[in-house]
Design an enzyme around this catalytic site. Sequence first.
Site, PDB file in Angstrom:
ATOM      1  CG  ASP A 279       0.407 -10.843   1.105  1.00 50.50           C
ATOM      2  OD1 ASP A 279       1.005  -9.719   1.835  1.00 50.50           O
ATOM      3  OD2 ASP A 279      -0.734 -10.494   0.507  1.00 50.50           O
TER       4      ASP A 279
HETATM    5  C1  BGC Z   1      -1.089  -7.357   2.284  1.00 57.32           C
HETATM    6  C2  BGC Z   1       0.137  -6.808   1.514  1.00 57.32           C
HETATM    7  C3  BGC Z   1       0.742  -5.976   2.300  1.00 57.32           C
HETATM    8  C4  BGC Z   1       1.450  -6.776   3.378  1.00 57.32           C
HETATM    9  C5  BGC Z   1       2.123  -6.364   4.431  1.00 57.32           C
HETATM   10  C6  BGC Z   1      -0.612  -8.216   3.216  1.00 57.32           C
HETATM   11  O1  BGC Z   1      -2.082  -8.496   4.335  1.00 57.32           O
HETATM   12  O2  BGC Z   1      -1.965  -8.380   1.442  1.00 57.32           O
HETATM   13  O3  BGC Z   1      -0.360  -6.062   0.388  1.00 57.32           O
HETATM   14  O4  BGC Z   1       1.877  -5.464   1.946  1.00 57.32           O
HETATM   15  O5  BGC Z   1       0.226  -7.220   4.226  1.00 57.32           O
HETATM   16  O6  BGC Z   1       1.668  -5.371   5.356  1.00 57.32           O
END
Ligand code: BGC
Length: 750
Positions: A279
């Site tokens: 993530d």
């Molecule tokens: C989120 C993800 C997301 C990623 C990219 C993170 O903060 O938890 O679900 O895909 O950011 O934006």
Amino acid sequence: MRLAHSAVSIPLFAALLSALPFGPSVLEAQTAVPADALYKNSAMPVEKRVADLLGRMTTEEKAAMLSGSGWMESAPIDRLGIPAIKMADGPMGVRSWAGSSAITSAANPPVKVLTTSFPSGVAMAATWDTELVEREGQAIAQEVKALGRDMILGPTVNINRVPLWGRNFEGYGEDPYLAARMGVAYIKGVQGEGVIPSVKHFAANNEEFERHRIDAKIDERTLHEIYLPAFKAAVQDADVWTVMSAYNKLNGVHLAENVPLLHDVLQKEFGFKGFVVSDWGSTYSTAATVNAGMDLEMPGGPPMQAWLANPRMQSSGNGAGWLTAEKVLAEVKAGHISQATLDENVGRILRVIFVSGVFDHPHPGGGEVDTPAQQAVARQGATEGIVLLKNAPSLLPLDAKKIRSIAVIGPNAAVARTGGGGSSLVLPKYAVAPLDGIRERVGSGIEVKYALGVGMEGEDPVQDTPEARAKLLQEATDAAAHADVAVVVVGRYSKLESESFDVKTMDLPAGQDELLEAVEQANPHTVVVLNTGDPVTMSKWIDKTPALVEMWYGGQEGGHALASILFGNANPSGKLPVSFPKKWEDSPAYGHYPGENLTVDYAEGIYVGYRYFDTKKVEPQFPFGFGLSYTTFEYSRLAVVPGKIIGDRPIVVSLQVTNTGTRAGAEVVELYVHDGHSKIDRPVRELKGFRRVELNPGQTKTVLFVLGRSALSYWSPDKKDWVAEPGTFEVQVGASSRDIRLHAPLEFQK
Ligand code: BGC
């Protein structure tokens, strides 16, 4: 040789490379790759292509592939023709490249792209329509391709453990089987288009509170029975290409370096062959992360460096910049990362690049987005997802011929609240608010009066003075009192229900309960519409509410969908993918959330959602699987053939469902298994099948389910396996977890 977007200095590389035991030399690497190199041949088996390409890569190039080259791009290796994987945020459509998400755009200055806003995950789960969710995945993937991207960051399959999780709207509800089927359908739709999905967030990301630091303490059985099945199904039933690791810790270790989960469960137990992407900002080490099988760190490159330099990003606990080529090479040199591990991790990324077709058929972009076909999927999802929760004196559907005036009231009436906040929020070209949908539906024949009733909490301070509130309430009750019917649309919005923080209370935002009480007092023909991603407390008004509808966040077509349900152009068929507790204190996780000292103990264990309410006999406001229709359905002739599962041989469960009312409609038939002879503690029932059946008035259809040993099993931490105890189980079929219409015994013999 070009090291794509890496911050590594050339002299340092030269020094590191000279010390490395394997890989072609820099000189060899600089040699042009022959046009007929095996890995370039799409007719060759993928594993051969991966091995051939790995054999041609320098260690430096391999190390460079373990982190992104930008905010949303993996690192390309131009010399070998390895493309960057270009990502887009999801899952409820392609996140717009406007505002902060402009960083997803390769263009400079960023291009504002408006895409189709599909209903939120919980709304799609409420459809129980896997075929539709697959079409949604397909539609989203087509938009991804049209925009020249390769990967969509979704679906979200984390379980809705607490009604306060800020991202409940993204998930597919509280039940692992339902979440698994929805996730698999979405992934199949996406992969079928040659677009890479990323099932997220692996795992136990069930609250936003201190999401980078919180340590979820979960026992092995609970993990396997509740929090992992949707990921397992993504791997084993959909052959998912990528998994996104979660921000939080699980049993003491951050997920991006969690060996028990990434290596032991995902790779060994599930047999995952794709790659794990972190993530955004969830890494905290180099060797431990690489060795755990976390293959691609995101974001990377200059955007990551700039982000990392922001003190706010660090104080909130993000971790990044650990898998840069420089750091990876240093750990390889120090012997903390073996060449074999480096090959494995890079091999997993390459495998996906080949399997997905991104290598052989890059997506140049340039197609249409938000096409009529995509809009139709969004509308069908919004319509099928709406759940009719109460319709006591059959106030609904509204009869347009008998109504002369309608008051449409509430902070969510005139504004289209399409989704919750955070990375999943899509900016559509248009969005239909409930008021627009109703106006369009009734035309000029019915007078539609609008009143705000109460300002949305925190949205506009001007509406938040005692005088302003009194005036707004008065206008709303006047409008209601002088109309044949009042429709009050209440709920939250993307700044109250969002990624990054949890919802602060199960109660509706400030003033909304009072608005409902006042309107119900003014007009007995009041329809309450909830526009939320979570259950809310209803005790102040529910007893006096004649009709209640949950529309969730319905995406850009939410208003059309609502109007068609209110006026009976569509017959409600959605069912709750989460139990609605009467109050937060009734929720199984109450007392075990958000945790103390950055540790949250999942002490309720496997008793999540209806497993708790039904087993511990706690009355919910509305049970899991519940939803009304404008017609009625009768269940009959349940047969289990043969009545015995022997070993791994599956059996067939059949029954008939008849539409006994006067309108066409769809019924979601739910199949639960009850284990009455278990030596261990088991929930009173667990969902093991469902079917959405469309029926004309008077029509009967036979519904079939195939059940195998896995439907009877629990996870045994001793055996480290699923175990079904021989003896008599019960198959229960019904219209909700608390409305079992038919049951039949089912033997299991080893
Ligand atoms: C989120 C993800 C997301 C990623 C990219 C993170 O903060 O938890 O679900 O895909 O950011 O934006």
